[in-house]
Design a protein around this motif. Structure first.
Motif, PDB file in Angstrom:
ATOM      1  N   ASN A  72      -5.000 -19.586  18.449  1.00  0.00           N
ATOM      2  CA  ASN A  72      -5.111 -19.198  19.859  1.00  0.00           C
ATOM      3  C   ASN A  72      -4.047 -18.151  20.181  1.00  0.00           C
ATOM      4  O   ASN A  72      -2.916 -18.476  20.546  1.00  0.00           O
ATOM      5  CB  ASN A  72      -4.954 -20.402  20.783  1.00  0.00           C
ATOM      6  CG  ASN A  72      -5.138 -20.031  22.249  1.00  0.00           C
ATOM      7  OD1 ASN A  72      -5.509 -18.895  22.571  1.00  0.00           O
ATOM      8  ND2 ASN A  72      -4.871 -20.961  23.143  1.00  0.00           N
ATOM      9  N   PRO A  73      -4.409 -16.869  20.045  1.00  0.00           N
ATOM     10  CA  PRO A  73      -3.423 -15.800  20.262  1.00  0.00           C
ATOM     11  C   PRO A  73      -2.985 -15.620  21.703  1.00  0.00           C
ATOM     12  O   PRO A  73      -2.016 -14.904  21.959  1.00  0.00           O
ATOM     13  CB  PRO A  73      -4.158 -14.551  19.761  1.00  0.00           C
ATOM     14  CG  PRO A  73      -5.600 -14.876  19.878  1.00  0.00           C
ATOM     15  CD  PRO A  73      -5.709 -16.343  19.604  1.00  0.00           C
ATOM     16  N   CYS A  74      -3.685 -16.249  22.661  1.00  0.00           N
ATOM     17  CA  CYS A  74      -3.265 -16.084  24.064  1.00  0.00           C
ATOM     18  C   CYS A  74      -2.806 -17.402  24.678  1.00  0.00           C
ATOM     19  O   CYS A  74      -2.859 -17.598  25.897  1.00  0.00           O
ATOM     20  CB  CYS A  74      -4.373 -15.448  24.896  1.00  0.00           C
ATOM     21  SG  CYS A  74      -5.924 -16.360  24.989  1.00  0.00           S
ATOM     22  N   ILE A 122      -4.121 -11.151  23.347  1.00  0.00           N
ATOM     23  CA  ILE A 122      -5.065 -11.030  22.224  1.00  0.00           C
ATOM     24  C   ILE A 122      -5.001  -9.623  21.643  1.00  0.00           C
ATOM     25  O   ILE A 122      -4.926  -9.442  20.416  1.00  0.00           O
ATOM     26  CB  ILE A 122      -6.497 -11.363  22.684  1.00  0.00           C
ATOM     27  CG1 ILE A 122      -6.596 -12.805  23.168  1.00  0.00           C
ATOM     28  CG2 ILE A 122      -7.492 -11.138  21.532  1.00  0.00           C
ATOM     29  CD1 ILE A 122      -7.808 -13.080  24.043  1.00  0.00           C
ATOM     30  N   SER A 123      -5.030  -8.618  22.508  1.00  0.00           N
ATOM     31  CA  SER A 123      -4.922  -7.233  22.043  1.00  0.00           C
ATOM     32  C   SER A 123      -3.593  -7.008  21.326  1.00  0.00           C
ATOM     33  O   SER A 123      -3.538  -6.305  20.307  1.00  0.00           O
ATOM     34  CB  SER A 123      -5.036  -6.260  23.227  1.00  0.00           C
ATOM     35  OG  SER A 123      -6.270  -6.396  23.881  1.00  0.00           O
ATOM     36  N   GLY A 124      -2.541  -7.610  21.853  1.00  0.00           N
ATOM     37  CA  GLY A 124      -1.229  -7.481  21.233  1.00  0.00           C
ATOM     38  C   GLY A 124      -1.206  -8.015  19.817  1.00  0.00           C
ATOM     39  O   GLY A 124      -0.621  -7.405  18.911  1.00  0.00           O
ATOM     40  N   LEU A 125      -1.847  -9.166  19.609  1.00  0.00           N
ATOM     41  CA  LEU A 125      -1.922  -9.721  18.255  1.00  0.00           C
ATOM     42  C   LEU A 125      -2.674  -8.771  17.330  1.00  0.00           C
ATOM     43  O   LEU A 125      -2.222  -8.487  16.216  1.00  0.00           O
ATOM     44  CB  LEU A 125      -2.618 -11.087  18.277  1.00  0.00           C
ATOM     45  CG  LEU A 125      -2.929 -11.656  16.883  1.00  0.00           C
ATOM     46  CD1 LEU A 125      -1.651 -12.103  16.186  1.00  0.00           C
ATOM     47  CD2 LEU A 125      -3.913 -12.797  16.950  1.00  0.00           C
ATOM     48  N   ASN A 163      -7.878  -1.979  24.187  1.00  0.00           N
ATOM     49  CA  ASN A 163      -6.413  -2.001  24.143  1.00  0.00           C
ATOM     50  C   ASN A 163      -5.854  -2.033  22.724  1.00  0.00           C
ATOM     51  O   ASN A 163      -4.637  -2.136  22.543  1.00  0.00           O
ATOM     52  CB  ASN A 163      -5.880  -3.212  24.914  1.00  0.00           C
ATOM     53  CG  ASN A 163      -6.079  -3.081  26.413  1.00  0.00           C
ATOM     54  OD1 ASN A 163      -6.172  -1.982  26.931  1.00  0.00           O
ATOM     55  ND2 ASN A 163      -6.148  -4.206  27.104  1.00  0.00           N
ATOM     56  N   VAL A 164      -6.734  -1.947  21.722  1.00  0.00           N
ATOM     57  CA  VAL A 164      -6.303  -2.011  20.320  1.00  0.00           C
ATOM     58  C   VAL A 164      -6.348  -0.617  19.706  1.00  0.00           C
ATOM     59  O   VAL A 164      -7.357   0.085  19.796  1.00  0.00           O
ATOM     60  CB  VAL A 164      -7.201  -2.977  19.517  1.00  0.00           C
ATOM     61  CG1 VAL A 164      -6.821  -2.962  18.031  1.00  0.00           C
ATOM     62  CG2 VAL A 164      -7.081  -4.389  20.078  1.00  0.00           C
TER      63      VAL A 164
END
Length: 275
Positions: A72-74, A122-125, A163-164
């Motif tokens: 769960n990245p967020c 999520i985008s950050g991951l 965002n990626v």
């Protein structure tokens, strides 16, 4: 028709390929590790090479690796986010032994932080774990919208992708149970749903389909899979789905509540409906 089901990696990669072929499939999905998390098995390159050879000789489509459900990245918990980073980093490195295939994950649940914060995390991951020369396509799965899940709306998935930086490495896996439970009427308005997807994300991003009937009604946000033709979506709708010009050449993966004999029956049924 490229179709398969979810198989256990415990007996090895070549064994999964042979098991898929035995029940009439020409692809399959597998968990990269225990679906509830934990350490992955050591890589056996000879076993993977044997699978690649078997797939080539038996006209297999792309296979789909599935991240564990605990990823769960967020999350609002830092350690849970760290686990997502560690697991996906390891998984994507391991997937390079199976070049040209796909890796699917659930975007996650924001746990009260809000959808926008969830999308940001999520985008950050993905910005941390994707790398330029990777040969795997990473798929975000469409979700049912239970609890605080992110990704039940096509627009949310598009925001994550946008965002990626290396978003050429990203695609989408459309889960029929999930989108139906999220409120997209694939039974009565499949064309409209796909037009919505195209406007929000772009059909060029659609790389795979999870074929699952639903135990519940349209827009219920429950995520309860049912056997093909035994739920609210129904056999006639699945015939339209697998034969739709936009979808029919994509790989289909069954995640229905079945054992191998049940999957064999479903694969046979779907092949009989495929034109």
């Amino acid at each position: 028709m490229i179709i398969g089901c979810h198989l256990s990696v415990s007996k090895g990669f070549e064994a999964m390929g042979k098991q898929a072929a035995k029940i009439g499939g020409n692809t399959f999905q597998f968990f990269t590790r225990n679906p509830r998390g934990g350490k992955a098995k050591e890589i056996d390159k000879s076993d993977i090479d044997a699978l690649i050879d078997f797939m080539g000789k038996n006209n297999f489509g792309k296979i789909l690796a599935h991240a564990p459900y605990t990823l769960n990245p967020c999350s609002n918990n830092e350690r849970t986010r760290e686990f997502a980073f560690e697991t996906m980093t390891d998984d994507l490195e391991r997937m390079e032994y199976l070049p040209g295939n796909m890796y699917n994950f659930h975007p996650g649940s924001h746990v009260g932080q809000g959808v926008e914060k969830g999308i940001e995390l999520i985008s950050g991951l993905l910005n941390k774990v994707l790398f330029k020369d990777m040969k795997t396509t990473v798929l975000l799965e469409t979700m049912a919208g239970k609890g605080s899940e992110v990704g039940s709306r096509f627009e949310e998935i598009n925001k994550i992708i946008s965002n990626v930086s290396l978003n050429d490495k990203l695609g989408v896996c459309l889960d029929t149970c999930h989108v139906f439970d999220a409120g997209y009427d694939i039974v009565n308005n499949l064309d409209g749903v796909l037009e919505n997807f195209d406007k929000a994300i772009g059909l060029n991003r659609l790389k795979a389909v999870h074929l699952n009937d639903s135990m519940n009604y349209l827009g219920c946000h429950k995520d309860r899979h049912q056997k093909i033709g035994k739920g609210a979506i129904g056999t006639e709708a699945f015939a339209r789905i697998i034969n739709h010009p936009t979808l029919k050449n994509l790989p289909f993966y069954l995640e229905t509540p079945n054992e191998l004999d049940g999957y064999a029956e479903e694969i046979s049924l779907l092949k009989s409906l495929y034109k």
